[in-house]
Scaffold this motif. Structure first.
Motif, short mmCIF file in Angstrom:
data_model
loop_
_atom_site.label_atom_id
_atom_site.label_comp_id
_atom_site.label_asym_id
_atom_site.label_seq_id
_atom_site.Cartn_x
_atom_site.Cartn_y
_atom_site.Cartn_z
N GLU A 31 19.64 -0.13 -13.21
CA GLU A 31 20.54 -1.49 -13.11
C GLU A 31 19.74 -2.70 -12.65
OE1 GLU A 31 24.79 0.59 -11.99
OE2 GLU A 31 23.43 0.10 -10.32
N ARG A 32 18.75 -2.45 -12.10
CA ARG A 32 17.89 -3.60 -11.66
C ARG A 32 17.06 -4.27 -12.89
NH1 ARG A 32 16.48 -1.29 -6.51
NH2 ARG A 32 15.04 -0.08 -7.44
N ALA A 33 17.08 -3.44 -13.95
CA ALA A 33 16.49 -3.98 -15.22
C ALA A 33 17.79 -4.22 -16.34
CB ALA A 33 15.60 -2.59 -15.77
N ASP A 34 18.74 -4.35 -15.81
CA ASP A 34 20.02 -4.89 -16.51
C ASP A 34 20.55 -3.86 -17.68
OD1 ASP A 34 20.22 -7.33 -15.02
OD2 ASP A 34 18.95 -8.41 -16.37
N ILE A 35 20.50 -2.68 -17.02
CA ILE A 35 21.13 -1.65 -18.29
C ILE A 35 22.21 -1.11 -17.60
CG2 ILE A 35 20.60 0.90 -18.92
CD1 ILE A 35 17.56 0.35 -18.55
N THR A 36 23.35 -1.14 -18.50
CA THR A 36 24.59 -0.74 -18.07
C THR A 36 24.79 0.65 -17.58
OG1 THR A 36 25.44 -2.46 -19.20
CG2 THR A 36 27.02 -0.84 -18.51
N VAL A 37 25.21 1.18 -16.26
CA VAL A 37 25.02 2.42 -16.03
C VAL A 37 26.37 2.79 -15.65
CG1 VAL A 37 24.17 4.22 -14.76
CG2 VAL A 37 22.76 2.28 -15.45
N THR A 38 26.98 4.20 -16.20
CA THR A 38 28.20 4.73 -15.85
C THR A 38 27.95 5.86 -15.29
OG1 THR A 38 29.27 3.78 -17.83
CG2 THR A 38 30.47 5.64 -16.60
N PHE A 39 28.42 6.45 -14.10
CA PHE A 39 27.96 7.50 -13.41
C PHE A 39 29.05 8.24 -12.94
CE2 PHE A 39 25.66 9.59 -9.69
CZ PHE A 39 24.43 9.51 -10.00
N LYS A 40 28.96 9.32 -13.43
CA LYS A 40 30.13 10.42 -13.14
C LYS A 40 29.66 11.86 -12.17
CE LYS A 40 33.73 12.94 -12.80
NZ LYS A 40 34.82 12.46 -11.80
N CYS A 41 29.86 11.90 -10.95
CA CYS A 41 29.47 13.08 -9.99
C CYS A 41 30.66 13.89 -9.67
CB CYS A 41 28.93 12.37 -8.83
SG CYS A 41 28.15 13.55 -7.55
N TRP A 42 30.70 15.11 -9.97
CA TRP A 42 31.58 16.14 -9.57
C TRP A 42 31.13 16.62 -8.24
CZ3 TRP A 42 30.43 16.09 -14.85
CH2 TRP A 42 31.71 15.77 -15.74
N ASP A 43 32.18 17.10 -7.42
CA ASP A 43 31.88 17.64 -6.16
C ASP A 43 31.57 19.18 -6.42
OD1 ASP A 43 32.56 15.94 -4.50
OD2 ASP A 43 34.79 16.49 -4.34
N HIS A 44 32.06 19.97 -7.43
CA HIS A 44 31.41 21.24 -7.78
C HIS A 44 31.47 21.26 -9.49
CE1 HIS A 44 31.72 23.09 -3.83
NE2 HIS A 44 32.82 22.13 -3.55
N SER A 45 30.39 21.67 -9.84
CA SER A 45 30.16 21.97 -11.20
C SER A 45 28.85 22.87 -11.49
CB SER A 45 29.82 20.60 -11.97
OG SER A 45 30.25 20.96 -13.34
N GLN A 46 28.16 22.88 -12.77
CA GLN A 46 26.93 23.79 -12.82
C GLN A 46 25.98 22.95 -13.45
OE1 GLN A 46 28.22 27.61 -14.30
NE2 GLN A 46 26.39 28.08 -15.03
N HIS A 47 24.84 23.14 -13.26
CA HIS A 47 23.65 22.53 -13.89
C HIS A 47 23.89 22.62 -15.37
CE1 HIS A 47 19.67 20.63 -14.13
NE2 HIS A 47 19.21 21.90 -15.04
N ALA A 48 23.80 21.57 -16.17
CA ALA A 48 23.74 21.51 -17.66
C ALA A 48 24.79 22.49 -18.07
CB ALA A 48 22.42 22.09 -18.04
N ALA A 49 26.03 22.43 -17.49
CA ALA A 49 27.25 22.89 -17.99
C ALA A 49 28.48 22.41 -17.49
CB ALA A 49 27.07 24.39 -17.59
N HIS A 50 28.20 21.18 -17.08
CA HIS A 50 29.67 20.21 -16.81
C HIS A 50 30.55 20.50 -17.75
CE1 HIS A 50 27.14 19.02 -13.60
NE2 HIS A 50 26.39 18.31 -14.15
N PHE A 51 30.19 20.36 -19.23
CA PHE A 51 30.90 20.32 -20.25
C PHE A 51 31.87 21.68 -20.08
CE2 PHE A 51 31.55 21.42 -25.12
CZ PHE A 51 32.63 20.90 -25.08
N MET A 52 31.33 22.71 -19.88
CA MET A 52 31.97 23.94 -19.82
C MET A 52 32.91 24.08 -18.72
SD MET A 52 30.26 25.21 -22.27
CE MET A 52 28.71 24.84 -23.19
N LYS A 53 32.65 23.59 -17.50
CA LYS A 53 33.42 23.49 -16.22
C LYS A 53 34.51 22.50 -16.48
CE LYS A 53 31.22 26.55 -13.64
NZ LYS A 53 31.73 27.67 -13.11
N HIS A 54 34.14 21.17 -17.02
CA HIS A 54 35.10 20.26 -16.90
C HIS A 54 35.34 19.47 -18.24
CE1 HIS A 54 34.55 20.05 -12.56
NE2 HIS A 54 33.40 20.20 -12.91
#
Length: 288
Positions: free
Chosen positions: A236-259
């Motif tokens: 963001e300091r380099a002016d890159i637009t960032v969207t951030f999604k953080c779940w409370d509970h999910s699984q490493h490299a398997a967010h798609f399977m969980k949510h």
């Protein structure tokens, strides 16, 4: 994909031992083994997907299918634990092959970057090679329109992530391999760790300035929110637009399977706001 629509047949083809193409293109695809150039381009845009360690093809195919349904080809870059431990003979060779593929298949445009876990390190290695000859590789960067990072792992998490990837259900073997990985990083500093550090620095400073989406979860020890937030702040300091999604509970490299539904909604929104879907002629709101 519209509801009730049948998924198109997806086929896979190995480009190298570490690169696999997923496509719904019907014709034969011939690849020159020396240049990695397609004899005849498919005419599709591209998703460059950096796989997590020990990813199974059936799981990668599910992610690829999200994009092939939109008309993309997907090239998955996957590395082995050995290639990770010995970068000069492993991940850096794969990085050079990936660059060769992108350079010699100029018809692939626009390009979406979608990386998982250790894929962040692998992209760092690719960007390091790009940075040594920007006159040659700068035009490749211009073809990227957006990036997605799912459970991105930094170098500090290698001793955590590597054992869990190889021995997901064996705590004793995880402990043994974690101890070895720490020993390896200390003993082979010049052969391994210094390369991880340079790649990490490159990922944090990044040559890829296109809009980014991060998927993380609070209970992920391999790609924790803290290290991903650090990347976000640098970008963001380099002016890159960032969207951030953080779940409370999910699984490493398997967010798609969980949510699944939420994952797809956020992903499609990112592709839409980045102008990717419009560029490839996908009608608005015809995607789910």
């Amino acid at each position: 994909m519209a509801p009730g629509q049948n998924p198109r047949n997806i086929s896979s083809k190995d480009i190298t031992k570490n690169m696999t193409l997923y496509t719904t293109h019907n014709g034969d695809i011939e690849i020159d083994p020396k240049t990695l150039a397609f004899k005849k381009p498919t005419g599709n845009p591209l998703v460059l997907m950096m796989a997590w360690l020990m990813a199974k093809q059936k799981h990668l195919k599910k992610y690829a299918q999200i994009y092939t349904e939109l008309g993309f080809d997907v090239v998955v870059v996957h590395i082995t634990p050995w290639q990770l431990l010995w970068p000069a003979k492993g991940t850096q060779v794969v990085a050079a092959e990936t660059l060769k593929f992108l350079e010699n298949n100029k018809a692939y445009e626009p390009i979406v970057m979608h990386g998982f876990s250790v894929g962040a390190y692998q992209l760092g290695e690719i960007m390091l090679q790009m940075s040594r000859d920007m006159e040659r590789y700068g035009s490749i960067l211009d073809r990227f329109v957006c990036q997605i990072w799912d459970s991105a792992a930094d170098i500090t998490e290698i001793p955590v992530g590597l054992p869990k990837s190889i021995f997901p259900k064996n705590a004793r073997m995880q402990s043994a391999l974690r101890n070895y990985t720490l020993y390896h990083m200390k003993t082979f500093h010049n052969q391994a760790t210094i390369h991880y550090m340079r790649s990490s620095q490159m990922f944090h400073s990044t040559l890829l300035k296109s809009p980014a989406l991060f998927f993380v979860s609070k209970n992920d020890p391999i790609g924790p929110p803290s290290s991903n937030h650090a990347v976000r702040e640098n970008w963001e300091r380099a002016d890159i637009t960032v969207t951030f999604k953080c779940w409370d509970h999910s699984q490493h490299a398997a967010h798609f399977m969980k949510h699944r539904d939420e994952y797809l909604q956020i992903l499609f929104q990112h592709l839409e706001t980045s102008g990717v879907l419009e560029a490839i002629g996908v009608p608005k709101r015809a995607k789910l």
